[in-house]
Design a protein around this motif. Structure first.
Motif, PDB file in Angstrom:
ATOM      1  N   GLU A 166      53.266  29.819  56.802  1.00 48.55           N
ATOM      2  CA  GLU A 166      53.628  30.402  58.087  1.00 48.55           C
ATOM      3  C   GLU A 166      52.838  31.673  58.359  1.00 48.55           C
ATOM      4  OE1 GLU A 166      57.575  32.198  60.406  1.00 48.55           O
ATOM      5  OE2 GLU A 166      57.744  31.326  58.399  1.00 48.55           O
ATOM      6  N   LYS A 167      52.669  32.485  57.327  1.00 48.46           N
ATOM      7  CA  LYS A 167      51.927  33.733  57.495  1.00 48.46           C
ATOM      8  C   LYS A 167      50.476  33.479  57.889  1.00 48.46           C
ATOM      9  CE  LYS A 167      50.521  35.929  53.868  1.00 48.46           C
ATOM     10  NZ  LYS A 167      50.456  36.718  52.626  1.00 48.46           N
ATOM     11  N   HIS A 168      49.856  32.497  57.248  1.00 51.03           N
ATOM     12  CA  HIS A 168      48.446  32.216  57.526  1.00 51.03           C
ATOM     13  C   HIS A 168      48.257  31.226  58.677  1.00 51.03           C
ATOM     14  CE1 HIS A 168      46.657  34.393  54.144  1.00 51.03           C
ATOM     15  NE2 HIS A 168      47.662  33.972  53.404  1.00 51.03           N
ATOM     16  N   LEU A 261      63.427  39.800  76.451  1.00 44.99           N
ATOM     17  CA  LEU A 261      62.192  39.842  75.638  1.00 44.99           C
ATOM     18  C   LEU A 261      62.571  39.696  74.169  1.00 44.99           C
ATOM     19  CD1 LEU A 261      59.223  42.268  76.084  1.00 44.99           C
ATOM     20  CD2 LEU A 261      60.346  42.169  73.875  1.00 44.99           C
ATOM     21  N   SER A 262      61.737  38.987  73.389  1.00 46.28           N
ATOM     22  CA  SER A 262      61.967  38.805  71.954  1.00 46.28           C
ATOM     23  C   SER A 262      60.719  39.211  71.170  1.00 46.28           C
ATOM     24  CB  SER A 262      62.325  37.356  71.633  1.00 46.28           C
ATOM     25  OG  SER A 262      63.557  36.992  72.231  1.00 46.28           O
ATOM     26  N   VAL A 263      60.924  39.946  70.089  1.00 45.91           N
ATOM     27  CA  VAL A 263      59.843  40.379  69.205  1.00 45.91           C
ATOM     28  C   VAL A 263      60.034  39.704  67.851  1.00 45.91           C
ATOM     29  CG1 VAL A 263      58.747  42.346  68.079  1.00 45.91           C
ATOM     30  CG2 VAL A 263      59.703  42.605  70.378  1.00 45.91           C
ATOM     31  N   HIS A 264      58.945  39.139  67.300  1.00 48.62           N
ATOM     32  CA  HIS A 264      58.997  38.445  66.011  1.00 48.62           C
ATOM     33  C   HIS A 264      57.980  39.084  65.073  1.00 48.62           C
ATOM     34  CE1 HIS A 264      61.317  35.027  67.742  1.00 48.62           C
ATOM     35  NE2 HIS A 264      60.632  35.346  68.839  1.00 48.62           N
ATOM     36  N   LEU A 265      58.384  39.399  63.854  1.00 50.64           N
ATOM     37  CA  LEU A 265      57.438  39.873  62.848  1.00 50.64           C
ATOM     38  C   LEU A 265      57.883  39.426  61.469  1.00 50.64           C
ATOM     39  CD1 LEU A 265      58.038  43.433  61.737  1.00 50.64           C
ATOM     40  CD2 LEU A 265      59.013  42.827  63.915  1.00 50.64           C
ATOM     41  N   THR A 266      56.923  39.332  60.558  1.00 47.85           N
ATOM     42  CA  THR A 266      57.167  38.898  59.176  1.00 47.85           C
ATOM     43  C   THR A 266      57.182  40.122  58.276  1.00 47.85           C
ATOM     44  OG1 THR A 266      56.065  36.795  59.598  1.00 47.85           O
ATOM     45  CG2 THR A 266      56.359  37.425  57.304  1.00 47.85           C
ATOM     46  N   ILE A 267      58.256  40.282  57.499  1.00 45.16           N
ATOM     47  CA  ILE A 267      58.382  41.424  56.596  1.00 45.16           C
ATOM     48  C   ILE A 267      57.921  41.028  55.202  1.00 45.16           C
ATOM     49  CG2 ILE A 267      60.297  42.345  57.956  1.00 45.16           C
ATOM     50  CD1 ILE A 267      62.185  41.410  55.740  1.00 45.16           C
ATOM     51  N   PRO A 268      57.575  41.968  54.336  1.00 48.16           N
ATOM     52  CA  PRO A 268      57.105  41.644  52.992  1.00 48.16           C
ATOM     53  C   PRO A 268      58.186  40.974  52.145  1.00 48.16           C
ATOM     54  CG  PRO A 268      56.508  43.886  53.595  1.00 48.16           C
ATOM     55  CD  PRO A 268      57.450  43.408  54.639  1.00 48.16           C
ATOM     56  N   LEU A 313      67.666  38.460  60.804  1.00 48.12           N
ATOM     57  CA  LEU A 313      66.679  38.286  59.739  1.00 48.12           C
ATOM     58  C   LEU A 313      66.919  36.936  59.083  1.00 48.12           C
ATOM     59  CD1 LEU A 313      64.362  39.463  58.031  1.00 48.12           C
ATOM     60  CD2 LEU A 313      66.102  40.432  56.505  1.00 48.12           C
ATOM     61  N   ASP A 314      65.921  36.060  59.146  1.00 42.57           N
ATOM     62  CA  ASP A 314      65.983  34.736  58.536  1.00 42.57           C
ATOM     63  C   ASP A 314      64.844  34.617  57.533  1.00 42.57           C
ATOM     64  OD1 ASP A 314      66.361  32.131  57.841  1.00 42.57           O
ATOM     65  OD2 ASP A 314      65.761  31.277  59.769  1.00 42.57           O
ATOM     66  N   GLY A 315      65.167  34.812  56.239  1.00 47.97           N
ATOM     67  CA  GLY A 315      64.118  34.851  55.217  1.00 47.97           C
ATOM     68  C   GLY A 315      63.266  36.089  55.408  1.00 47.97           C
ATOM     69  N   ARG A 316      61.998  35.913  55.713  1.00 44.62           N
ATOM     70  CA  ARG A 316      61.110  37.036  55.991  1.00 44.62           C
ATOM     71  C   ARG A 316      60.861  37.200  57.489  1.00 44.62           C
ATOM     72  NH1 ARG A 316      55.707  36.279  53.022  1.00 44.62           N
ATOM     73  NH2 ARG A 316      55.353  38.315  53.986  1.00 44.62           N
ATOM     74  N   ARG A 317      61.486  36.343  58.300  1.00 42.43           N
ATOM     75  CA  ARG A 317      61.243  36.344  59.736  1.00 42.43           C
ATOM     76  C   ARG A 317      62.267  37.227  60.439  1.00 42.43           C
ATOM     77  NH1 ARG A 317      56.667  35.457  62.498  1.00 42.43           N
ATOM     78  NH2 ARG A 317      57.005  34.473  64.511  1.00 42.43           N
ATOM     79  N   LEU A 318      61.804  38.333  61.025  1.00 44.01           N
ATOM     80  CA  LEU A 318      62.668  39.261  61.754  1.00 44.01           C
ATOM     81  C   LEU A 318      62.499  39.038  63.255  1.00 44.01           C
ATOM     82  CD1 LEU A 318      64.542  41.764  61.884  1.00 44.01           C
ATOM     83  CD2 LEU A 318      62.462  43.185  61.828  1.00 44.01           C
ATOM     84  N   GLU A 319      63.631  38.832  63.956  1.00 49.36           N
ATOM     85  CA  GLU A 319      63.603  38.646  65.402  1.00 49.36           C
ATOM     86  C   GLU A 319      64.446  39.725  66.068  1.00 49.36           C
ATOM     87  OE1 GLU A 319      64.772  35.432  68.918  1.00 49.36           O
ATOM     88  OE2 GLU A 319      64.920  34.868  66.795  1.00 49.36           O
TER      89      GLU A 319
END
Length: 558
Positions: A166-168, A261-268, A313-319
């Motif tokens: 997913e990250k790549h 509006l929705s913001v999505h980012l992947t956390i470490p 927060l779902d796994g590493r996916r932050l919404e």
């Protein structure tokens, strides 16, 4: 044209596991191996995995050595379906490094290579990089006080799943393995350090600093360091490295309607809700790791209803969900933050099209008599087209684990070549219709560009764009001759300055012309005629096919 009968070993791509990353590593492999300290000799690997050579002395006749060294276990490893080609490099005047394309790297003592003697194994090790050794991209030896260090850079392709995929945004990634050996006497070598880097897109070029300080990469996407056996990479470094990639890859994505509006980012890896600090006010958004680095911080484009805003927060996916106070389309989430990528929904696209309808017409050129003539894309030639993804040239420090220098350009990468043995291979980028050669400096300062402009191949970018079947490109060390090799049969030579026998004058200026550029086309008389590699010196060109190595003498050595 001189022809020498040689059966070259050629690895075939696997039909089951194949991607653009595999295709790149196979396509950039040149079956003609060169010695930076001796441009009169080339090396090859035959079907029995013998490393042989062809050299030219002062008399001008070729001297062929069938085997300096035979790579072990050739009969079994040749049958491995996922192997790459055997690769060979010379880090010094007396050392050679071979990677068998399957699972092992060899360090060999060659002695004086002019003597055509047998090479001895000094060190060998299994390199389990994504299940195989991959290909050797660079190798350099340098002296550090009483110690000698040998740096090697290997590339392989790894299949990934889950969060890494997913990250790549790809099931395949390119992995670069950076291995450092150390020796006191030059005979006994031990692995001192291993480092790994990974990227979502294939590489065009990768090389090491001549003092082993950094790795330099040319690719369509940013690479980052993921492992270091001496200095572990912590979460903070990973976040800082990601935050510095704003021009090349999105740090977060966002989508919107006119009302929300929705913001999505992947956390470490390893972080939970308890580690996060998310603060949403009417006009501001802050996302950070507690006692750590700030990921997103700044003023919102417009006001939001705080009570209606949420985050999950779902796994590493932050919404993060933001409810707008006034209905409108935002140009950005955080004012002044360009790291976000807007993902447009079909509903949003329809809304934008409706707003722009008054600016469009169903007729071609509805106002032909207007002062501003419409632009016609047919006026463009193929050489005018730019790479949609652009080119990223980056230098990643081996101790800091971060990009210290980065250039983002729309200049197409053309080729790389060795101009001098004491420096890294130069790269050729297209600038308008020309090809500009850039050489990596041996001394790199923090505030200074590490690349130096060293030469121009006039109109080379223009002529290269017209070659639909091109496989290899290169130039001679003195940059007087450039060559383009098709995948089969044809090679095009471009000589920069050829003296004219009869006087010529420029029709506009009247200036006398003493030299002109000339093109020459070579048609190979060989079957099969698939071209596997080329090498240009200042006087000769070596061409490899599956059953022959051909030598074309461009000019007599003085």
């Amino acid at each position: 044209m001189i022809m020498i009968e040689i059966n070259i070993d050629v690895a075939k791509p696997s039909e089951n596991n194949f991607s653009s990353h595999h295709a790149k590593l196979f396509s950039i492999h040149n079956h003609v191996f060169t010695d930076p300290w001796d441009d009169s000799t080339i090396y090859f690997c035959d079907k029995e995995w013998n490393i042989g050579s062809i050299s030219f002395g002062k008399v001008g006749k070729p001297v062929n050595c069938d085997s300096h060294f035979q790579v072990p276990d050739a009969s079994n490893l040749r049958l491995k379906p996922s192997r790459f080609n055997v690769t060979l490099m010379f880090p010094s005047q007396t050392l050679a490094v071979i990677v068998n394309g399957a699972d092992t790297i060899y360090l060999l003592e060659t002695g004086e290579r002019h003597s055509l003697n047998k090479w001895k194994i000094l060190f060998k090790e299994s390199v389990h990089v994504a299940g195989q050794a991959g290909v050797l991209l660079d190798s350099v030896q340098w002296i550090d006080g009483e110690n000698r260090r040998l740096e090697c850079l290997l590339a392989s392709v790894e299949e990934v799943e889950g969060e890494v995929k997913e990250k790549h945004r790809s099931p395949w990634i390119t992995v670069l393995s950076w291995i450092t050996w150390i020796s006191v006497d030059g005979k006994q070598w031990n692995v001192e350090r291993t480092r790994s880097l990974e990227g979502s897109r294939p590489i065009d070029y990768a090389t090491l600093d001549r003092q082993g300080q950094a790795v330099n990469i040319v690719a369509a996407d940013v690479y980052r360091m993921t492992e270091d056996s001496v200095k572990p990479i912590d979460v903070g470094e990973s976040l800082e490295d990601t935050a510095g990639q704003d021009e090349s890859k999105s740090f977060y994505t966002w989508s919107q309607t006119e009302s929300d509006l929705s913001v999505h980012l992947t956390i470490p890896d390893g972080l939970t809700k308890a580690n996060l600090n998310i603060d949403i006010s009417g006009t501001r958004l802050e996302v950070s790791v507690k006692n750590g680095i700030e990921m997103v911080k700044g003023n919102l484009h417009a006001r939001v209803q705080v009570d209606a805003c949420t985050w999950t927060l779902d796994g590493r996916r932050l919404e993060i969900f933001l409810q707008k106070v006034e209905e409108s389309l935002w140009p950005t989430v955080i004012v002044g933050d360009s790291r976000g990528e807007l993902v447009m929904s079909p509903e949003l696209i329809d809304t934008i099209h409706a707003r722009l309808a008054h600016l469009t017409s169903e007729d071609w050129n509805p106002n032909p008599d207007g002062k501003e003539k419409p632009y016609n894309s047919q006026m463009l030639e193929e050489c005018d087209a730019l790479d949609e993804e652009g080119t990223i040239i980056m230098r990643i420090d081996g101790d800091l684990h971060q990009i210290t220098h980065k250039i983002i350009a729309n200049n197409q990468f053309l080729f790389s070549t060795i101009l001098t043995p004491d420096k890294a291979p130069a790269i050729c980028l297209r600038h308008d219709v020309d090809g500009f050669l850039w050489q990596l400096s041996n001394t790199v300062l923090p505030a200074q560009c590490p690349w130096e402009h060293v030469g121009v191949l006039n109109a080379f970018g223009y002529v290269l764009a017209s070659k639909q079947q091109k496989r290899f490109s290169s130039c001679s060390p003195d940059m007087s001759v450039a060559a383009i090799a098709d995948s089969q049969r044809h090679i095009y030579l471009y000589k920069q300055e050829v003296s004219v026998l009869t006087p010529l004058r420029n029709r506009k200026t009247g200036q006398q012309i003493k030299s002109v550029a000339k093109q020459q086309v070579l048609s190979l008389d060989a079957s099969p005629d698939v071209i596997l590699g080329i090498k240009l010196t200042n006087s000769k060109m070596f061409i490899a096919t599956e059953q022959k190595i051909l030598v074309y003498v461009m000019k007599t050595d003085e």
